[in-house]
Enzyme design. Sequence first.
Site, mmCIF file in Angstrom:
data_model
loop_
_atom_site.group_PDB
_atom_site.id
_atom_site.type_symbol
_atom_site.label_atom_id
_atom_site.label_comp_id
_atom_site.label_asym_id
_atom_site.label_seq_id
_atom_site.Cartn_x
_atom_site.Cartn_y
_atom_site.Cartn_z
ATOM 1 N N ASP A 37 -24.386 -60.568 60.967
ATOM 2 C CA ASP A 37 -23.848 -61.229 62.158
ATOM 3 C C ASP A 37 -24.798 -62.282 62.733
ATOM 4 O O ASP A 37 -24.862 -62.490 63.946
ATOM 5 C CB ASP A 37 -23.484 -60.196 63.247
ATOM 6 C CG ASP A 37 -22.506 -59.164 62.721
ATOM 7 O OD1 ASP A 37 -21.632 -59.545 61.928
ATOM 8 O OD2 ASP A 37 -22.635 -57.985 63.097
ATOM 9 N N LYS B 117 -23.621 -66.651 60.006
ATOM 10 C CA LYS B 117 -23.567 -67.286 58.681
ATOM 11 C C LYS B 117 -22.296 -68.118 58.540
ATOM 12 O O LYS B 117 -22.319 -69.202 57.973
ATOM 13 C CB LYS B 117 -23.581 -66.204 57.582
ATOM 14 C CG LYS B 117 -24.822 -65.352 57.565
ATOM 15 C CD LYS B 117 -24.725 -64.227 56.541
ATOM 16 C CE LYS B 117 -23.779 -63.116 56.905
ATOM 17 N NZ LYS B 117 -24.133 -62.317 58.082
ATOM 18 N N GLY C 286 -17.627 -59.840 58.726
ATOM 19 C CA GLY C 286 -16.779 -60.481 59.728
ATOM 20 C C GLY C 286 -17.432 -61.796 60.079
ATOM 21 O O GLY C 286 -18.503 -61.813 60.678
ATOM 22 N N HIS C 287 -16.845 -62.893 59.633
ATOM 23 C CA HIS C 287 -17.441 -64.213 59.853
ATOM 24 C C HIS C 287 -16.523 -65.012 60.775
ATOM 25 O O HIS C 287 -15.335 -65.173 60.484
ATOM 26 C CB HIS C 287 -17.651 -64.940 58.514
ATOM 27 C CG HIS C 287 -18.603 -64.221 57.598
ATOM 28 N ND1 HIS C 287 -18.921 -64.654 56.349
ATOM 29 C CD2 HIS C 287 -19.312 -63.075 57.769
ATOM 30 C CE1 HIS C 287 -19.780 -63.820 55.786
ATOM 31 N NE2 HIS C 287 -20.029 -62.842 56.627
ATOM 32 N N ARG D 61 -18.676 -45.907 36.644
ATOM 33 C CA ARG D 61 -17.838 -46.423 35.562
ATOM 34 C C ARG D 61 -16.574 -45.640 35.242
ATOM 35 O O ARG D 61 -15.572 -46.222 34.889
ATOM 36 C CB ARG D 61 -18.656 -46.602 34.260
ATOM 37 C CG ARG D 61 -19.792 -47.589 34.393
ATOM 38 C CD ARG D 61 -20.868 -47.289 33.402
ATOM 39 N NE ARG D 61 -21.387 -45.944 33.645
ATOM 40 C CZ ARG D 61 -22.018 -45.210 32.746
ATOM 41 N NH1 ARG D 61 -22.216 -45.688 31.543
ATOM 42 N NH2 ARG D 61 -22.453 -44.002 33.028
ATOM 43 N N GLN E 164 -23.163 -59.660 55.037
ATOM 44 C CA GLN E 164 -24.203 -58.762 55.556
ATOM 45 C C GLN E 164 -25.543 -59.501 55.694
ATOM 46 O O GLN E 164 -25.605 -60.701 55.459
ATOM 47 C CB GLN E 164 -24.369 -57.501 54.684
ATOM 48 C CG GLN E 164 -23.192 -56.539 54.745
ATOM 49 C CD GLN E 164 -22.026 -56.929 53.859
ATOM 50 O OE1 GLN E 164 -22.182 -57.133 52.667
ATOM 51 N NE2 GLN E 164 -20.857 -57.031 54.427
#
Length: 427
Positions: free
Chosen positions: A13, A16, A40-41, A142, A224
């Site tokens: 946060d 970015k 969350g951008h 996997r 992040q």
Amino acid sequence: MPATCVVGLQWGDEAKGKIVDLLSDRHDFVVRYNGGANAGHTIVWGDRTFKLSLLPTGVLKPQVTSVIGNGLVVYPPRFLEEVDQLLAAGVPVGKNLVLSDHAHVIFLYHMEEERLAEADAEGKLGTTGRGIGPCYQDKVGRRFAIRIGELLNPTHLRDRLRHIVPVKNKLLAAFGSTTPFNADKLCVEYLGYAERMRSHIGDTVRILHDGLAAGKNLLFEAAQGSLLDVDHGTYPYVTSSSSLPSGIWTGSGVPARNVTRIIGVVKAYTTRVGRGPFPTELDDGPTGIGERIRKIGREFGTVTGRPRRVGWLDTVALRYTSALAGTDEITVMLLDVLSGLTELKICTAYELDGERITHFPSDAYQLERCQPVYETMPGWSEDITTARAKKDLPAAARRYVDRIRELVGLPVSHISVGPDRVQTITE
Ligand code: GDP
Ligand code: IMO
Ligand code: MG
């Protein structure tokens, strides 16, 4: 052609999204390489605000190709919801958005697994509840993972889910769950999503390699912050992916040597959502500075709405993360939020068990015992949200930014004085 990476140097946060949006005008590709819809951008253009969790910020510009790389974990309904929200807002989304066929699929049972694990007070990490950790666990394990490309083959998907779901049901029952999942129902549901996603799914590695060969400009958007990186962050209080630029190579297929400019995004103070050590946290009550910064900076999680923990700037942490990220330059964001404080503190060292240290301790349990050593600087009272050049800033604000530059040891390329893209000083 050189590529650029925008990476957060704190616990996420750092704003970015705003920097990626500014730079996307000059790039052909914007690429996410890690995480999922735990990000969350926020991007502000005048009276329009966009909040993106899974889609790269470049998707706001139709001329940019936005790539969701192989390193992501994708919850299909979330992908479709974000696309629909943009379409409803008049933002065209079509061939400009490509999703890797190698990204991993988050299923509802991943979210249930996370919910049950987080219900255990001892094991709780304070995650976003988006199924990120359990999906990455399956990826690395996997045997029980499904990739996006597999959603396009109905018989194959049904067989895989018939194998996986009974195992998941046993695991969830052991955690205390009473409602088992039905493989065939899940299959029908996800085939429906896949049909709507089909036109976006592609071989993103080839697309990016072709782009590089054609001399296109690539911009990588980290999700992040570096202190949440699974290897180098404050483990175990981290996310499950490589948020540092080291994640680019694995998470997109673009070799590190192509990434020649790394921009470290730094908030003028520090925030953290979720659990884990935070030496400079301001826990000074409802009338304290912490609460004031939270209110003015609107420090509430974009994804979960949780109040973000708030504290002073920590340059011990920034020296550590900027070195790990290979940072060329930093940006100082949300400087306006500090206006009106008489004094500002910057952490320059820690006291650990009676000893003064200037390096970041290598484990989170040591960091928990660290007490911050502060340098105090005078604040400023002026509103700085209309400043557009460094000379418009009060002397104390300029000194604060200069001191950050000195303590971190890197040039400051942008100073942000408000959420809007125009509220930016470029040095
Ligand atoms: P990201 O996850 O790193 O993209 O950051 P977020 O979008 O989660 O959080 C940053 C928040 O600060 C968003 O609400 C932005 O709109 C806002 N923001 C960005 N730059 C500034 C700034 O310079 N001043 C203020 N007051 N808010 C800003
Ligand atoms: P952006 O991209 C801030 C935090 C969660 C939790 C930890 C693990 O907006 O900076 P997870 O759901 O990833 O397993 O949660 O990581 N976290 C973030 N904090 N910003 C983010 O993204 C975050 N993504 C995850 O709060 O502490
Ligand atoms: Mg965010």
